[in-house]
Design a protein around this motif. Structure first.
Motif, mmCIF file in Angstrom:
data_model
loop_
_atom_site.group_PDB
_atom_site.id
_atom_site.type_symbol
_atom_site.label_atom_id
_atom_site.label_comp_id
_atom_site.label_asym_id
_atom_site.label_seq_id
_atom_site.Cartn_x
_atom_site.Cartn_y
_atom_site.Cartn_z
ATOM 1 N N PHE A 274 0.803 -1.337 0.134
ATOM 2 C CA PHE A 274 -0.040 0.154 0.014
ATOM 3 C C PHE A 274 0.753 1.050 0.082
ATOM 4 N N SER A 275 1.887 1.293 0.846
ATOM 5 C CA SER A 275 2.764 2.446 1.080
ATOM 6 C C SER A 275 3.698 2.852 -0.462
ATOM 7 N N LEU A 276 4.068 1.563 -1.155
ATOM 8 C CA LEU A 276 4.695 1.804 -2.506
ATOM 9 C C LEU A 276 3.702 2.397 -3.466
ATOM 10 N N HIS A 277 2.405 1.723 -3.444
ATOM 11 C CA HIS A 277 1.454 2.406 -4.540
ATOM 12 C C HIS A 277 1.212 3.788 -4.146
ATOM 13 N N PHE A 278 1.035 4.272 -3.105
ATOM 14 C CA PHE A 278 0.692 5.455 -2.484
ATOM 15 C C PHE A 278 1.663 6.547 -2.716
ATOM 16 N N HIS A 279 3.038 6.242 -2.480
ATOM 17 C CA HIS A 279 4.274 7.021 -2.800
ATOM 18 C C HIS A 279 4.487 7.025 -4.303
ATOM 19 N N SER A 280 4.134 6.105 -4.916
ATOM 20 C CA SER A 280 4.234 6.222 -6.470
ATOM 21 C C SER A 280 3.379 7.066 -7.061
ATOM 22 N N PHE A 281 2.022 7.519 -6.356
ATOM 23 C CA PHE A 281 1.036 8.318 -6.786
ATOM 24 C C PHE A 281 1.698 9.468 -6.415
ATOM 25 N N VAL A 282 2.288 9.497 -5.254
ATOM 26 C CA VAL A 282 2.782 11.188 -4.742
ATOM 27 C C VAL A 282 3.699 11.552 -5.627
ATOM 28 N N PHE A 283 4.644 10.628 -6.238
ATOM 29 C CA PHE A 283 5.862 11.036 -6.985
ATOM 30 C C PHE A 283 5.072 11.297 -8.484
ATOM 31 N N LEU A 284 4.069 10.925 -8.936
ATOM 32 C CA LEU A 284 3.627 10.883 -10.165
ATOM 33 C C LEU A 284 2.934 12.474 -10.103
ATOM 34 N N MET A 285 2.465 12.738 -8.616
ATOM 35 C CA MET A 285 1.601 14.130 -8.686
ATOM 36 C C MET A 285 2.872 15.278 -8.734
ATOM 37 N N LEU A 286 3.861 14.947 -8.014
ATOM 38 C CA LEU A 286 5.108 15.933 -7.975
ATOM 39 C C LEU A 286 5.710 15.907 -9.355
ATOM 40 N N ILE A 287 5.745 14.774 -9.987
ATOM 41 C CA ILE A 287 6.317 15.221 -11.545
ATOM 42 C C ILE A 287 5.517 16.099 -12.374
ATOM 43 N N VAL A 288 4.129 16.074 -12.362
ATOM 44 C CA VAL A 288 3.285 16.943 -13.070
ATOM 45 C C VAL A 288 3.392 18.499 -12.415
ATOM 46 N N ILE A 289 3.572 18.675 -11.091
ATOM 47 C CA ILE A 289 3.690 19.931 -10.423
ATOM 48 C C ILE A 289 5.068 20.411 -11.092
ATOM 49 N N CYS A 290 6.290 19.488 -11.133
ATOM 50 C CA CYS A 290 7.575 20.125 -11.556
ATOM 51 C C CYS A 290 7.271 20.690 -12.981
ATOM 52 N N PHE A 291 6.444 20.211 -13.927
ATOM 53 C CA PHE A 291 6.347 20.500 -15.215
ATOM 54 C C PHE A 291 5.337 21.902 -15.089
ATOM 55 N N ILE A 292 4.466 21.786 -14.184
ATOM 56 C CA ILE A 292 3.865 23.155 -14.076
ATOM 57 C C ILE A 292 4.253 24.351 -13.664
ATOM 58 N N THR A 293 5.233 24.294 -12.599
ATOM 59 C CA THR A 293 5.996 25.238 -11.973
ATOM 60 C C THR A 293 7.030 25.915 -13.023
ATOM 61 N N LYS A 294 7.246 25.140 -14.077
ATOM 62 C CA LYS A 294 8.368 25.446 -14.821
ATOM 63 C C LYS A 294 7.735 26.598 -15.684
ATOM 64 N N ILE A 295 6.529 26.934 -15.756
ATOM 65 C CA ILE A 295 5.911 28.187 -16.145
ATOM 66 C C ILE A 295 5.917 29.268 -15.197
ATOM 67 N N ASN A 296 6.159 30.473 -15.786
ATOM 68 C CA ASN A 296 6.311 31.585 -14.887
ATOM 69 C C ASN A 296 4.836 31.910 -14.019
ATOM 70 N N MET A 297 4.742 31.760 -12.940
ATOM 71 C CA MET A 297 3.651 31.985 -12.356
ATOM 72 C C MET A 297 3.778 33.049 -11.105
ATOM 73 N N SER A 298 2.508 33.622 -10.481
ATOM 74 C CA SER A 298 2.709 34.477 -9.514
ATOM 75 C C SER A 298 3.030 33.639 -8.105
ATOM 76 N N LEU A 299 3.089 34.251 -6.976
ATOM 77 C CA LEU A 299 3.268 33.445 -5.655
ATOM 78 C C LEU A 299 2.092 32.924 -5.347
ATOM 79 N N VAL A 300 1.061 33.715 -5.473
ATOM 80 C CA VAL A 300 -0.511 33.362 -5.055
ATOM 81 C C VAL A 300 -0.766 32.093 -6.090
ATOM 82 N N ALA A 301 -0.584 32.114 -7.139
ATOM 83 C CA ALA A 301 -0.855 30.923 -8.167
ATOM 84 C C ALA A 301 -0.136 29.678 -7.630
#
Length: 362
Positions: A274-301
């Motif tokens: 269960f922990s392996l699957h949950f952490h895999s999802f966590v890292f998958l979400m973090l990968i998506v966030i990494c790509f999103i944060t490459k875009i210049n955005m405000s601190l609020v966003a």
């Protein structure tokens, strides 16, 4: 895919067991001629790649859209159709750390965390306890002396026109711990030692404070006596190792909450899956966030995205716990909250230890 010709010899080339059909019943190797044509190697390559690709996409689909489904399938023995949990975790986390620790240093915005704030608050609180007046009892005088001495030891932001001493710690996007050291009170170790000798024993720095001060003064000397120095300690290679410690601890927290579940007895390995699957999802979400944060955005966003991601992870955890352990939604929410609190505290402790080790290695 075209198969190679079967060998007439029924002895497995891999383990030596008798082969009654195409595949060895002992080790699973196909009993074909060992010499293969180049075309057969190419067909093998494409078959393996497309099979892995199909398996990976299927696994990711269920991981994202059906929380807990893969864990239930694995525990039920249905494992061939999906990626192995350990292999999936290693692959996804490796991609995340590759993205995390590579990037433009100019764009990073690591927020410093000042570990002196809490000590300063204690120092100020002790000073408020000091009693004033012309006629103080002997007991009050002793208390005032103790409060003054301890406040002096805790006060890391002593103001003599400006700050004399402070340590600020931050972690950048490259896995480096950044230490900003400010030392304007002493010029060298000898001056610090001389000042310590003049103090009463109760007012002298402790063992670690002496060690830290001497290290800072040595770093200052290495930078031509500059009072304000920034140094970095690369800990990127230790963060994935730290996650491998946190992952089984997460399984421990889950197991503690389901240890007395009467309907079904679970073993630790099931919580680990269960922990392996949950952490895999966590890292998958973090990968998506990494790509999103490459875009210049405000601190609020950025703050809104962080809040949505945190809330999304919690909702996912609740859904996964509910689907795997088959308990009510509200009970799953309470247990997810308890797991989150324990895990967050553990991560904070581990992060502090990592920064402490980084300081020792300077």
């Amino acid at each position: 895919m075209k198969h190679s010709h079967l060998r007439h010899d029924k002895t497995c080339l891999n383990c030596g067991a008798h082969v009654s059909d195409r595949f060895c019943s002992h080790c699973g190797q196909e009993n074909t001629e060992p010499i293969e044509s180049f075309g057969h190697l190419i067909s093998h390559f494409f078959a393996d790649v497309t099979h892995w690709d199909s398996q990976f996409l299927t696994t990711i689909k269920y991981l994202v859209f059906k929380p807990g489904f893969l864990t239930k399938q694995y525990n039920a023995g249905k494992r061939l159709s999906y990626l192995n949990p350990i292999r999936m975790y290693i692959f996804i986390s490796a991609v995340f750390f590759l993205l995390m620790f590579s990037g433009n240093e100019e764009k990073e915005a690591a927020k410093p965390v000042n570990f002196n704030t809490f000590k300063q608050h204690l120092a100020d609180s002790l000073r408020t306890l000091e009693k004033t007046g012309k006629k103080l009892s002997k007991e009050d005088s002793i208390h005032n002396t103790i409060y003054t001495q301890w406040a002096g030891k805790l006060d890391t932001l002593k103001k003599i026109g400006k700050k004399d001493e402070s340590i600020t710690v931050a972690m950048n996007n490259h896995g480096e711990i950044v230490f900003k050291l400010l030392e304007n009170k002493y010029n060298n170790v000898a001056e610090y030692e001389a000042a310590q000798k003049k103090l009463p024993d109760t007012a002298k720095d402790g063992s670690f404070s002496r060690y830290a001060e001497k290290k800072i003064l040595r770093i200052k000397a290495e930078h031509s006596g500059a009072g304000d120095v920034t140094v970095k300690q690369n800990m990127a290679h230790d963060i994935p190792k730290l996650m491998f410690i946190l992952l089984p601890l997460f399984a421990v927290f889950v197991g503690m909450l389901y240890a007395f579940y009467n309907k079904k007895k679970y073993v630790y390995s099931q919580h680990a899956i269960f922990s392996l699957h949950f952490h895999s999802f966590v890292f998958l979400m973090l990968i998506v966030i990494c790509f999103i944060t490459k875009i210049n955005m405000s601190l609020v966003a950025g703050s809104i995205i962080s809040f949505i991601a945190t809330l999304g992870l919690f909702v996912y955890l609740v859904a996964a716990l509910h689907n795997v352990y088959q308990q009510g939604v509200w009970l799953s929410i309470l247990k997810a909250l308890a797991i989150s609190v324990c895990y967050t505290i553990t991560m904070m402790i581990c992060s502090a230890v990592l920064m402490f080790v980084g300081f020792l290695l300077l």
